[in-house]
Design a protein around this motif. Sequence first.
Motif, short mmCIF file in Angstrom:
data_model
loop_
_atom_site.label_atom_id
_atom_site.label_comp_id
_atom_site.label_asym_id
_atom_site.label_seq_id
_atom_site.Cartn_x
_atom_site.Cartn_y
_atom_site.Cartn_z
N GLU A 34 0.82 -1.20 0.00
CA GLU A 34 0.00 0.00 0.00
C GLU A 34 0.86 1.26 0.00
OE1 GLU A 34 -2.70 -0.36 3.26
OE2 GLU A 34 -3.91 -1.92 2.27
N GLY A 35 2.07 1.14 -0.55
CA GLY A 35 3.00 2.26 -0.59
C GLY A 35 2.59 3.33 -1.59
N VAL A 36 3.28 4.47 -1.52
CA VAL A 36 2.99 5.62 -2.38
C VAL A 36 4.18 5.84 -3.31
CG1 VAL A 36 2.41 8.07 -2.49
CG2 VAL A 36 1.62 6.67 -0.55
N PHE A 37 3.90 5.90 -4.61
CA PHE A 37 4.92 6.18 -5.61
C PHE A 37 4.70 7.59 -6.13
CE2 PHE A 37 6.34 5.33 -10.24
CZ PHE A 37 7.63 5.77 -9.96
N LEU A 38 5.68 8.47 -5.89
CA LEU A 38 5.61 9.86 -6.33
C LEU A 38 6.47 10.03 -7.58
CD1 LEU A 38 6.15 11.60 -2.87
CD2 LEU A 38 3.97 11.19 -4.02
N LEU A 39 5.89 10.55 -8.65
CA LEU A 39 6.61 10.76 -9.90
C LEU A 39 6.80 12.25 -10.12
CD1 LEU A 39 4.15 8.46 -10.44
CD2 LEU A 39 5.44 8.20 -12.54
N SER A 40 8.05 12.64 -10.44
CA SER A 40 8.33 14.05 -10.70
C SER A 40 9.59 14.17 -11.54
CB SER A 40 8.50 14.83 -9.39
OG SER A 40 8.82 16.18 -9.65
N GLY A 41 9.46 14.74 -12.73
CA GLY A 41 10.63 15.01 -13.56
C GLY A 41 11.26 13.75 -14.10
N GLY A 42 12.53 13.88 -14.45
CA GLY A 42 13.26 12.72 -14.91
C GLY A 42 14.07 12.97 -16.16
#
Length: 331
Positions: free
Chosen positions: A237-245
Amino acid sequence: MKAIVQDRYGSPDVLEFRAVDTPVADDDEVLVEVHAASVNAADWHIMRGDPYIARLTGSGVGGLRAPASKIRGCDFAGRVAATGRNVTGFEPGDEVFGDLGPRGGTFAEFVAVPAGQVAHKPSNLTFEQAAAVPLAANTALIGLRDDAKVQAGQRVLINGASGGVGTFAVQLAKSYGAEVTAVCSTRNAALVRDLGADHVVDYTREDFTRNGRRYDVLFDLVGNHSLGAFRRALTPEGVFLLSGGGTSEGGSLVGPMGLFVKAQLMARFVRQRLVTVVEVPSSANLVALRELIEAGEITPVIDRIYPLGEAAEAIRYVEREHARAKVVVTV
């Protein structure tokens, strides 16, 4: 005034240091004499029109042949030169910092900024240090505080921990009481440890998506793994944060947006939360960051400083050389 201007998409060679009209503050804006601004990945993405699909979004930032705004630079620090008639809380001479957002305009001697995107500068920072804060630190704040709601005792991994957003994310996660794992190269391991990281994964020697460890929050700032690999490093139930790359590789059709779209499509079918972090300029968030900075909880890290006339080289360095933390332009 003098500014860094572009009339077409391309490499840093398209940027020109030339005279343009000085902006005038509208009723709800603050005119700031810029003393320093910082370079962000957004600058080279918009400068190059990369990924190409962003030119078609109609966001007011991109355009088919050139950016809608000709002057790059998102965040800044300086002194108030004038205020619009509806503006309260700021007076000429006040030291401020702020975030103009992706439309840009801060690689210049003056910039007109909506009052809701400006705050008084942290008293314990120089203009150069303060200019390094707004966009990068606000991205980290929105991701960790608002999107992931990080709590004490959680395990947080920052992929790209030695970059602009990453250095702030490490410090913020620690200030929330998290156990922080920083992913970076060998040369940056000491830096992220000094910022408070409990564990360091050297990506040149170890793949964090395959070592069997699981994290409550994974903040990705690089985009160097598949969505499946990132999810494998999360708790159920983890959280994956996406930003940039990514760094510039000569142009791409979708770039990191491909990973974002895949995550959005999958999000409704999995227990894990897959969240694209959207950085929205906010004076309230700048005040929150100022309080953390003045309390000694976070501090900006600067890699290099360039004069305004060499802003093209500053952007070239950021897009090609994996800069450590922040690169700043002085005006």
